[in-house]
Structure formats: C-alpha cells, structure tokens
Design a protein around this motif. Structure first.
Motif, PDB file in Angstrom:
ATOM      1  N   LEU A 197      16.203 -20.353   1.081  1.00 14.03           N
ATOM      2  CA  LEU A 197      16.543 -20.084  -0.314  1.00 14.03           C
ATOM      3  C   LEU A 197      18.045 -19.984  -0.492  1.00 14.03           C
ATOM      4  CD1 LEU A 197      15.965 -19.349  -3.251  1.00 14.03           C
ATOM      5  CD2 LEU A 197      15.615 -16.970  -2.508  1.00 14.03           C
ATOM      6  N   VAL A 198      18.703 -19.233   0.365  1.00 11.78           N
ATOM      7  CA  VAL A 198      20.154 -19.059   0.230  1.00 11.78           C
ATOM      8  C   VAL A 198      20.881 -20.384   0.429  1.00 11.78           C
ATOM      9  CG1 VAL A 198      22.203 -17.940   1.192  1.00 11.78           C
ATOM     10  CG2 VAL A 198      20.090 -16.626   0.895  1.00 11.78           C
ATOM     11  N   SER A 199      20.518 -21.128   1.465  1.00 15.94           N
ATOM     12  CA  SER A 199      21.222 -22.392   1.740  1.00 15.94           C
ATOM     13  C   SER A 199      20.962 -23.417   0.638  1.00 15.94           C
ATOM     14  CB  SER A 199      20.819 -22.944   3.105  1.00 15.94           C
ATOM     15  OG  SER A 199      19.430 -23.219   3.160  1.00 15.94           O
ATOM     16  N   THR A 200      19.721 -23.477   0.146  1.00 18.46           N
ATOM     17  CA  THR A 200      19.392 -24.422  -0.927  1.00 18.46           C
ATOM     18  C   THR A 200      20.136 -24.069  -2.207  1.00 18.46           C
ATOM     19  OG1 THR A 200      17.186 -24.831  -0.009  1.00 18.46           O
ATOM     20  CG2 THR A 200      17.506 -25.356  -2.334  1.00 18.46           C
ATOM     21  N   ALA A 201      20.149 -22.795  -2.541  1.00 22.46           N
ATOM     22  CA  ALA A 201      20.812 -22.363  -3.766  1.00 22.46           C
ATOM     23  C   ALA A 201      22.319 -22.587  -3.690  1.00 22.46           C
ATOM     24  CB  ALA A 201      20.502 -20.890  -4.035  1.00 22.46           C
ATOM     25  N   LYS A 202      22.928 -22.210  -2.584  1.00 22.23           N
ATOM     26  CA  LYS A 202      24.380 -22.346  -2.473  1.00 22.23           C
ATOM     27  C   LYS A 202      24.799 -23.813  -2.439  1.00 22.23           C
ATOM     28  CE  LYS A 202      26.890 -19.364  -0.270  1.00 22.23           C
ATOM     29  NZ  LYS A 202      27.497 -18.690  -1.442  1.00 22.23           N
ATOM     30  N   ALA A 203      23.976 -24.660  -1.853  1.00 26.81           N
ATOM     31  CA  ALA A 203      24.274 -26.096  -1.851  1.00 26.81           C
ATOM     32  C   ALA A 203      24.262 -26.663  -3.259  1.00 26.81           C
ATOM     33  CB  ALA A 203      23.284 -26.839  -0.970  1.00 26.81           C
ATOM     34  N   ALA A 204      23.502 -26.027  -4.162  1.00 24.64           N
ATOM     35  CA  ALA A 204      23.426 -26.479  -5.557  1.00 24.64           C
ATOM     36  C   ALA A 204      24.394 -25.715  -6.462  1.00 24.64           C
ATOM     37  CB  ALA A 204      21.996 -26.315  -6.072  1.00 24.64           C
TER      38      ALA A 204
END
Length: 332
Positions: A197-204
């Motif tokens: 969740l954190v990596s996906t959100a920060k990538a966006a």
C-alpha cells in the motif's frame, strides 16, 4: 451469456467481457453500454470472489429499486475486484454488505478517491498498520500485561476515554527498563499489505502518514523503514534508563487524529476528495469520518458499524483495490 453461466473463477470472466467500458447483465447476456449516471458504487473484493457473490449483490440492488451496471473486473495480485455502479447511494445497502457471511469484502460508497490523482493516506498504527498493540507488548514484558490489555480493549471498543485510559496504562509501566521498548521495536509484525500500500501510493504521488495513540518509539521505526511522510504519536517520558509512567506533551486522541488529517491535507495541498483514513478503534472514528474515504480494518463492532467501508477479511491490499476502482470508474 447470463451471469449464472459465467465461469466460477473471476479471472476467466475477462474472455467474455469487452476490453473496457461498462456492462450490463441481461437475459440476453452481457452487453456493453454507455456509462450511466451513477450516484453510488459497490466494490466486491477478495481472492475467493465468485459469480454467486456478484449475483446476490445484483439481486439485492435491484430489490432495493436501483438500476445497476458492471465495470470490467480487475486484480491486485491474487485479489479480484468487481465494481458495480448504482443509480443511488443507500445506507441500507452499505449495512447489507457489512453483514454478509462471505469470505470476501463488500463496500458501497458515493464516490472514490483516484489512485493516479495523488492524495493523502492517514492511518492508525496499532492493529492497523501493524498487527499488535505496542503498549500491550511493553506491558507483557514489564509483567503487567493482563491489567494493561484489559484497559486497551475497553478503550478501543469506545468504553473508556482514550486519553485517561492511556495515562492509566502508562502509569502501570513506571520503572520498567527502556530496553523493553527496543525488544518490541525489533520485531514489529506489519499488517499484510502495508508495504504494498505504501509503495503503490507513494509511486502515484500520495503522502502517507500515521496518527497513532501509540508511541513515537515504534512509529519512528515505521517511518524510517517505509519512508512515511509524517508521524503523529505519543512520547513516553524517560528518566535515565527507565520509564517514569508518564506521557510527554499532548496525547494523540480521537480529536488530534482528525485534526492531523486536516493539517496534513492543508500542508500537502490535497483535495477534499483525495483523503483516505484507516483505523480499527473507537478513537479512529472522527478521523475516518473526516476523510473522503474512511476504511475500518478488522475493526471493533462500533467502528465497523459506523465506518464508510469495513474490511473484515482482506488486509491493507483492500485499500489499493478501492483506489484502483476509483481510477477504473473515472476512465470508463
């Protein structure tokens, strides 16, 4: 082909669906239609999502007098999501989905944030971002585990004032060696899906933060390991190498959590429609209600009942599904 004739695996549905767009199930089969005006959306999510879940939900929607449509299913890892548009947003449908005895999760919302539009995720820490209550683990090592755990449970169910209960619990830790903090911090079990969740959100382009009634000693570990943008949590008072049984500064309670959401939203210039809050306890409810999307994760009954979305079976990957559903709806 009617829905009853579709394959048992949602993954196998795609060969029967148009490549994109919005669909309707009719007696004649699956038909592509222009995107209708929708005032609500149902998300059905889970690794065991099957046609019978979709069929039962469609029947319930129609029995409530609402028109419906279906978006092309998508997967996040092994978790499938089906999004149904509805002609109205219904609190009765929200509650119906929350009480179904299924191995999947369902939610009904008026609108969803979009993953690719960026935004702010603010989550609780204990029993939300991680699988433990840190104060209970400290207390166990300090020899007062049962007393503290009982108060923690009552506070999370909304039966006690959070700030008062925290002071009482911390007082029981007086004279405990600070070395037990490092023992707990060395082995914090993350909630499944947190890292993704954190990596996906920060990538966006999202900002991801924690607002916790727990302690900075542990929230700081998560911030360093995951690259979180902000933590708001309590500071244990220390004298030499022992705890004093007190908390320094203001206590991060329900009011502070909701205020933190607004402060960070302004700081990062995030749209009102692009805020997400995640929690499990009664002290998270104001924060959940202040966000555009409030998600209760494995929550206490009082929280599950009042939250916009209640996740019972999945973990934090459910939030990725919800945000990607927002993208799907916007693009259709």
């Amino acid at each position: 082909m009617p829905i009853s004739a579709l394959p048992e695996q949602i993954a196998d549905w795609l060969v029967h669906f148009p490549a994109s767009g919005v669909l309707q199930f009719t007696d004649r089969g699956i038909e592509a239609v222009d995107k209708p005006e929708c005032d609500g959306y149902v998300m059905l999510m889970g690794a065991t999502l099957a046609p019978e879940h979709v069929a039962a939900t469609l029947k319930q929607i129609r029995d409530m007098g609402m028109a419906t449509c279906c978006f092309v299913p998508f997967a996040v890892g092994e978790v499938w999501t089906v999004v149904l548009g509805t002609s109205a947003h219904s609190s009765d449908l929200m509650q119906w989905l929350k009480v179904q005895d299924w191995s999947i999760d369902g939610a009904h919302v008026a609108e969803l944030p979009r993953l690719q539009a960026g935004g702010l995720i603010l989550m609780d820490m204990d029993s939300t971002a991680i699988q433990i209550e840190c104060i209970d683990e400290i207390a166990r090592l300090a020899g007062v585990g049962e007393q503290v755990a009982a108060v923690t449970a009552a506070a999370m169910h909304g039966k006690l004032d959070f700030a008062e209960s925290l002071r009482n619990r911390v007082a029981l830790l007086k004279d405990a060696p600070i070395s037990i903090l490092d023992q707990v911090a060395a082995d914090i079990p993350l909630m499944p899906g947190l890292t993704d969740l954190v990596s996906t959100a920060k990538a966006a382009g999202w900002k991801v933060a924690i607002a916790s009634g727990g302690f900075t000693h542990f929230a700081g570990v998560l911030q360093r390991n995951l690259g979180l943008d902000h933590i708001e949590s309590n500071v244990l008072d220390i004298d030499g190498d022992h705890l004093t049984g007190k908390v320094n500064g203001r206590i991060v309670d329900a009011k502070v959590k909701a205020e933190t959401l607004k402060v960070l939203q302004e700081r990062y210039q995030v749209s009102d429609k692009q805020t997400v809050a995640i929690g499990d306890g009664a002290n998270d409810l104001p924060m959940l209600k202040a966000a555009a999307l409030g998600v209760a994760i494995h929550a206490k009954p009082v929280v599950r009942e009042q939250a916009q979305v209640a996740i019972r079976h999945m973990n934090l990957e459910a939030v990725i599904c919800l945000l990607q559903a927002g993208d799907l709806i916007a693009k259709a």
